[in-house]
Enzyme design. Structure first.
Site, PDB file in Angstrom:
ATOM      1  N   VAL A  16       2.799   4.162   7.553  1.00  0.00           N
ATOM      2  CA  VAL A  16       4.019   3.636   6.938  1.00  0.00           C
ATOM      3  C   VAL A  16       5.192   4.569   7.237  1.00  0.00           C
ATOM      4  CG1 VAL A  16       5.107   3.127   4.712  1.00  0.00           C
ATOM      5  CG2 VAL A  16       2.770   2.368   5.148  1.00  0.00           C
ATOM      6  N   SER A  41       0.800  19.359   8.229  1.00  0.00           N
ATOM      7  CA  SER A  41       1.903  19.045   9.152  1.00  0.00           C
ATOM      8  C   SER A  41       3.124  19.940   8.943  1.00  0.00           C
ATOM      9  CB  SER A  41       2.351  17.591   8.943  1.00  0.00           C
ATOM     10  OG  SER A  41       1.252  16.731   9.019  1.00  0.00           O
ATOM     11  N   ARG A 110       3.760   1.342  -9.551  1.00  0.00           N
ATOM     12  CA  ARG A 110       4.225  -0.056  -9.479  1.00  0.00           C
ATOM     13  C   ARG A 110       4.169  -0.786 -10.811  1.00  0.00           C
ATOM     14  NH1 ARG A 110       0.678  -1.468  -4.482  1.00  0.00           N
ATOM     15  NH2 ARG A 110       1.950  -0.578  -2.837  1.00  0.00           N
ATOM     16  N   CYS A 149       1.068  -4.605   0.243  1.00  0.00           N
ATOM     17  CA  CYS A 149       1.323  -5.347   1.490  1.00  0.00           C
ATOM     18  C   CYS A 149       0.743  -6.760   1.484  1.00  0.00           C
ATOM     19  CB  CYS A 149       0.799  -4.556   2.680  1.00  0.00           C
ATOM     20  SG  CYS A 149      -0.840  -3.885   2.439  1.00  0.00           S
ATOM     21  N   SER A 179      -3.973  -2.182  10.326  1.00  0.00           N
ATOM     22  CA  SER A 179      -2.934  -1.173  10.076  1.00  0.00           C
ATOM     23  C   SER A 179      -2.677  -1.011   8.580  1.00  0.00           C
ATOM     24  CB  SER A 179      -1.636  -1.531  10.802  1.00  0.00           C
ATOM     25  OG  SER A 179      -1.165  -2.786  10.373  1.00  0.00           O
ATOM     26  N   GLY A 180      -3.126  -1.966   7.791  1.00  0.00           N
ATOM     27  CA  GLY A 180      -2.997  -1.855   6.334  1.00  0.00           C
ATOM     28  C   GLY A 180      -3.858  -0.750   5.756  1.00  0.00           C
ATOM     29  N   GLU A 202      -7.684  -3.858  -4.154  1.00  0.00           N
ATOM     30  CA  GLU A 202      -6.679  -4.796  -3.636  1.00  0.00           C
ATOM     31  C   GLU A 202      -6.593  -6.080  -4.472  1.00  0.00           C
ATOM     32  OE1 GLU A 202      -5.001  -3.529  -1.259  1.00  0.00           O
ATOM     33  OE2 GLU A 202      -4.109  -5.068   0.000  1.00  0.00           O
ATOM     34  N   HIS A 242      -0.686  -9.585   7.634  1.00  0.00           N
ATOM     35  CA  HIS A 242      -1.664 -10.059   6.656  1.00  0.00           C
ATOM     36  C   HIS A 242      -1.494 -11.568   6.474  1.00  0.00           C
ATOM     37  CE1 HIS A 242      -2.660  -6.003   5.975  1.00  0.00           C
ATOM     38  NE2 HIS A 242      -2.198  -5.815   4.748  1.00  0.00           N
ATOM     39  N   THR A 328       3.281  -3.663   7.555  1.00  0.00           N
ATOM     40  CA  THR A 328       3.960  -2.360   7.487  1.00  0.00           C
ATOM     41  C   THR A 328       5.490  -2.499   7.510  1.00  0.00           C
ATOM     42  OG1 THR A 328       3.794  -2.022   9.887  1.00  0.00           O
ATOM     43  CG2 THR A 328       2.056  -1.043   8.519  1.00  0.00           C
TER      44      THR A 328
END
Ligand code: NAP
Length: 350
Positions: A16, A41, A110, A149, A179-180, A202, A242, A328
């Site tokens: 993302v 990183s 959320r 997503c 990619s999710g 989910e 999706h 995404t």
């Protein structure tokens, strides 16, 4: 000197995060000046730290940015968060406490009562919760989230139907792209020629988030929409996009043609305000008999439109259809950027 608003991305090295970096390139209002990620990183140049998997090169100005730790010492007022949910909850709170506006993709906040779960086409007034959040939490920043997503494609299709005809019950089966699951996600050997009928956590997100999004802001809380959703969620061998097969019971009967018209005609505040990332058509209706398909349709409206097709009668409920959205873009980075644009238009960045 640019007079754009400096912004940062937390979790900038992830799936993302990379999409944020890509979508913010040449943004007319925002200038990406800070990138942050984990200790693995931090201290490296962005290019060195990131397993870049986008189809365009890393934007030149970002390549050599130093990846910072996710601490609220970034030189910007607004941060987009693509952090892993194991850390997002606390880190996002630290930033909001330090006065940052945090536009989050993570599940952690959320469903908090005082946090907007924002879709600018559907519930722009829920931004009103920010005042309550600031009062409750005694911080000057704010956390604003965008939906999961797989929730987004469903609500984009359900909201125009709900406003016109009333939704009573919904059954949805998702076919969700790889990619999710982030990068590197599932092992290829587990996915090749296969479908995995389980995505942790989910189903409950798809069953609850739409009710908050389509709920009504009453004073300092949201009264959830009063219909029920049953979700089956599956991971399939698709790169992006999706897909969702949806059956809907309506409160007021409507034909497939009336439903198609309600979806195709749907326009809202982001379109009126011409926000830079707003798609001209939030929902694109297709009448081709075998569309939408992830490979051909997930990029519709630059990845910001939901595409709905196969709208037909349902012999058990009333209406059924297939919805598709880019996980995404509309399901993550693009959604958060559109939220930030609405916040700027509403004066939250003055
Ligand atoms: P991802 O590819 O695994 O990326 C995770 C990011 O979080 C990386 O930048 C990673 O940095 C950073 N991170 C991990 N542990 C950290 C720590 N301890 N401290 C600071 N940073 C840390 O995951 P993703 O798919 O991008 O998902 C990111 C978030 O968005 C998740 O909450 C996910 O549920 C949500 N989301 C994803 C999608 C989607 O379609 N993929 C859609 C909607 C929402 P390093 O590289 O340094 O490890």
């Amino acid at each position: 000197m640019s007079n754009k608003i400096p912004v940062g991305v937390l979790g900038a090295t992830g799936a993302v995060g990379q999409k944020f970096v890509k979508l913010l390139e040449n943004h007319p209002w925002f200038d990406l000046t800070e990138v942050a990620a984990s200790d693995r990183s931090a201290g490296k140049r962005y290019e060195e730290a990131t397993p870049w998997r986008q189809y365009t090169p890393i934007p030149e100005p970002v390549k050599n940015l130093e990846v910072k730790p996710c601490e609220p010492a970034l030189d910007c007022k607004l941060v987009f968060s693509g952090l892993d949910s194991s850390v997002a909850g606390e880190v996002e709170e630290e930033f909001a406490r330090a006065g940052y506006l945090v536009l989050s993709n993570s599940k952690n906040h959320r469903m908090d009562e005082d946090v907007p779960l924002l879709v600018p086409e559907i519930n722009p007034d829920h931004l009103g919760l920010i005042e309550t959040q600031r009062r409750n939490r005694k911080w000057s920043g704010a956390i604003v989230t965008n939906p999961n997503c797989s929730t987004i494609g469903l609500v984009m299709a359900l909201a125009p139907i709900h406003y016109k005809f009333g939704v009573a019950r919904v059954i949805v089966t998702t076919l969700q792209a790889l990619s999710g699951a982030g990068y590197p996600g599932h092992a290829a050997i587990d996915m090749l020629g296969n479908v995995i009928p389980f995505i942790g956590g989910e189903e409950s997100k798809v069953e609850t988030e739409p009710l908050k999004i389509m709920g009504a802001l009453e004073g300092d809380r949201i009264r959830f929409a009063d219909f029920r959703i049953s979700a089956h969620t599956n991971r399939v061998f698709v790169e992006d996009g999706h897909m969702e097969c949806v059956s809907v019971e309506l409160r007021k009967k409507a034909s497939p043609e009336e439903v198609a018209r309600a979806l195709a005609d749907f326009r809202s505040l982001p379109q009126e305000l011409s926000l830079p990332t707003a798609p001209a058509r939030p929902v694109i209706v297709t009448d081709e008999r075998d569309r939408p398909q992830p490979r051909f349709d997930s990029g519709a409206g630059a990845g910001m439109s939901a595409v709905v097709g196969r709208i037909r009668e349902c012999p058990v409920f009333d209406i059924r259809f297939v919805a598709l959205s880019h996980n995404t873009i509309r399901g993550a980075a693009g959604a958060a950027i559109l939220n930030a644009e609405l916040m700027k238009a509403r004066g939250y960045l003055d």
